[in-house]
Scaffold this active site. Structure first.
Site, PDB file in Angstrom:
ATOM      1  N   ASP A  10      11.269  -0.599  -8.198  1.00 37.87           N
ATOM      2  CA  ASP A  10      11.041  -2.035  -8.374  1.00 37.87           C
ATOM      3  C   ASP A  10      12.274  -2.785  -7.845  1.00 37.87           C
ATOM      4  O   ASP A  10      13.380  -2.619  -8.368  1.00 37.87           O
ATOM      5  CB  ASP A  10      10.844  -2.292  -9.872  1.00 37.87           C
ATOM      6  CG  ASP A  10      10.622  -3.749 -10.200  1.00 37.87           C
ATOM      7  OD1 ASP A  10      10.748  -4.617  -9.306  1.00 37.87           O
ATOM      8  OD2 ASP A  10      10.337  -4.019 -11.384  1.00 37.87           O
ATOM      9  N   ASP A  34       6.508 -11.059  -4.995  1.00 38.17           N
ATOM     10  CA  ASP A  34       6.886 -12.461  -5.206  1.00 38.17           C
ATOM     11  C   ASP A  34       6.775 -12.820  -6.703  1.00 38.17           C
ATOM     12  O   ASP A  34       7.717 -13.374  -7.306  1.00 38.17           O
ATOM     13  CB  ASP A  34       5.938 -13.330  -4.362  1.00 38.17           C
ATOM     14  CG  ASP A  34       6.379 -14.772  -4.227  1.00 38.17           C
ATOM     15  OD1 ASP A  34       7.541 -15.075  -4.550  1.00 38.17           O
ATOM     16  OD2 ASP A  34       5.546 -15.596  -3.781  1.00 38.17           O
TER      17      ASP A  34
HETATM   18  N1  AR6 Z   1       9.282  -4.114  -5.862  1.00 38.70           N
HETATM   19  C1  AR6 Z   1       9.139  -3.657  -4.606  1.00 38.70           C
HETATM   20  N2  AR6 Z   1       7.979  -3.751  -3.919  1.00 38.70           N
HETATM   21  C2  AR6 Z   1       6.939  -4.337  -4.550  1.00 38.70           C
HETATM   22  C3  AR6 Z   1       6.999  -4.840  -5.875  1.00 38.70           C
HETATM   23  C4  AR6 Z   1       8.248  -4.707  -6.536  1.00 38.70           C
HETATM   24  N3  AR6 Z   1       8.434  -5.156  -7.778  1.00 38.70           N
HETATM   25  N4  AR6 Z   1       5.776  -5.345  -6.205  1.00 38.70           N
HETATM   26  C5  AR6 Z   1       4.972  -5.162  -5.144  1.00 38.70           C
HETATM   27  N5  AR6 Z   1       5.654  -4.548  -4.152  1.00 38.70           N
HETATM   28  P1  AR6 Z   1       2.900  -8.182  -1.506  1.00 38.70           P
HETATM   29  P2  AR6 Z   1       2.635  -9.526   1.115  1.00 38.70           P
HETATM   30  C6  AR6 Z   1       5.204  -4.122  -2.813  1.00 38.70           C
HETATM   31  O1  AR6 Z   1       1.434  -8.300  -1.757  1.00 38.70           O
HETATM   32  O2  AR6 Z   1       1.664  -8.505   1.586  1.00 38.70           O
HETATM   33  C7  AR6 Z   1       2.142 -12.845  -2.837  1.00 38.70           C
HETATM   34  O3  AR6 Z   1       1.136 -13.354  -3.648  1.00 38.70           O
HETATM   35  C8  AR6 Z   1       3.720  -3.960  -2.581  1.00 38.70           C
HETATM   36  O4  AR6 Z   1       3.259  -2.715  -3.110  1.00 38.70           O
HETATM   37  O5  AR6 Z   1       3.819  -8.459  -2.626  1.00 38.70           O
HETATM   38  O6  AR6 Z   1       3.746  -9.939   2.031  1.00 38.70           O
HETATM   39  C9  AR6 Z   1       2.899 -13.925  -2.087  1.00 38.70           C
HETATM   40  O7  AR6 Z   1       3.026 -15.112  -2.851  1.00 38.70           O
HETATM   41  C10 AR6 Z   1       3.661  -3.975  -1.061  1.00 38.70           C
HETATM   42  O8  AR6 Z   1       3.996  -2.692  -0.542  1.00 38.70           O
HETATM   43  O9  AR6 Z   1       3.364  -9.138  -0.273  1.00 38.70           O
HETATM   44  C11 AR6 Z   1       2.067 -14.126  -0.866  1.00 38.70           C
HETATM   45  O10 AR6 Z   1       0.979 -14.995  -1.123  1.00 38.70           O
HETATM   46  C12 AR6 Z   1       4.783  -4.956  -0.684  1.00 38.70           C
HETATM   47  O11 AR6 Z   1       5.570  -5.119  -1.872  1.00 38.70           O
HETATM   48  C13 AR6 Z   1       1.538 -12.752  -0.584  1.00 38.70           C
HETATM   49  O12 AR6 Z   1       1.550 -12.049  -1.823  1.00 38.70           O
HETATM   50  C14 AR6 Z   1       4.288  -6.318  -0.223  1.00 38.70           C
HETATM   51  O13 AR6 Z   1       3.142  -6.698  -0.963  1.00 38.70           O
HETATM   52  C15 AR6 Z   1       2.416 -12.004   0.386  1.00 38.70           C
HETATM   53  O14 AR6 Z   1       1.789 -10.787   0.721  1.00 38.70           O
END
Ligand code: AR6
Length: 166
Positions: A10, A34
């Site tokens: 995380d 996020d």
């Molecule tokens: N630590 C590290 N990685 C993480 C964590 C964490 N705590 N939580 C999730 N991931 P995403 P995007 C990973 O969906 O595709 C949001 O709603 C996750 O498993 O977070 O760029 C924003 O507000 C994945 O591999 O981001 C935008 O609307 C990676 O982080 C939208 O999502 C990215 O997944 C952005 O989408």
């Protein structure tokens, strides 16, 4: 390369100079990484984000980390995957370039990235990983400010892909 690390976990828990948030154009929070960053940082992060007037896709903006162990959060907005013909590769590369640019400006020595765009925005993990690692190696070759770049993988698939391309 010595100063690149790939870890599972995380990103909000890391006690380093900066963590990167995969945000949306509003910079006002959302789900995924996020949401996790905003919950862990507390409401002052949202307050500072409100003053930034959003962020264009491919660009990056910096705030303090507030209740996070990290000193800074660099918010970048990855592209939504639309099949590959809408400059998705270039825009994702821009995210990494602009985050690195801020590390130079703020004397950041350690930074952690999530797999930008590979969650809600559905960018193929293989392709995104090659861009992330390629841009990182390029920056590290040309600049000396960064002591460590950490890729934080939240699931096994992403972790295996990073290990494979590294
Ligand atoms: N630590 C590290 N990685 C993480 C964590 C964490 N705590 N939580 C999730 N991931 P995403 P995007 C990973 O969906 O595709 C949001 O709603 C996750 O498993 O977070 O760029 C924003 O507000 C994945 O591999 O981001 C935008 O609307 C990676 O982080 C939208 O999502 C990215 O997944 C952005 O989408």
């Amino acid at each position: 390369m010595l100063n690149i690390e790939i870890v599972e976990g995380d990103i909000t828990k890391l006690d380093i100079d900066a963590i990167v948030d995969a945000a949306n154009n509003s910079l006002l929070g959302g789900g995924g990484v996020d949401g996790a960053i905003h919950s862990a940082a507390g409401p002052k992060l949202l307050e500072e984000c409100r003053s930034l007037n959003g962020c264009k896709t491919g660009e990056a903006k910096i705030t303090k980390g507030y209740n996070l162990p990290a000193e800074y959060v660099i918010h970048t907005v990855g592209p939504v995957w639309k099949g590959g013909n809408y400059k998705e590769d270039e825009l994702l590369a821009e995210c990494y370039k602009n985050c690195f640019k801020l590390t130079g400006e703020y004397d950041i020595k350690t930074i952690a990235f999530p797999a930008i765009s590979t969650g809600v925005y559905r960018f193929p993990v293989d392709r995104a990983t090659q861009i992330a690692i390629g841009e990182t190696k390029r920056y590290l070759k040309e600049h000396t400010n960064l002591e460590k770049v950490i890729f934080v993988c939240f699931n096994d698939d992403v972790y295996r892909t990073y290990k494979n391309y590294f």
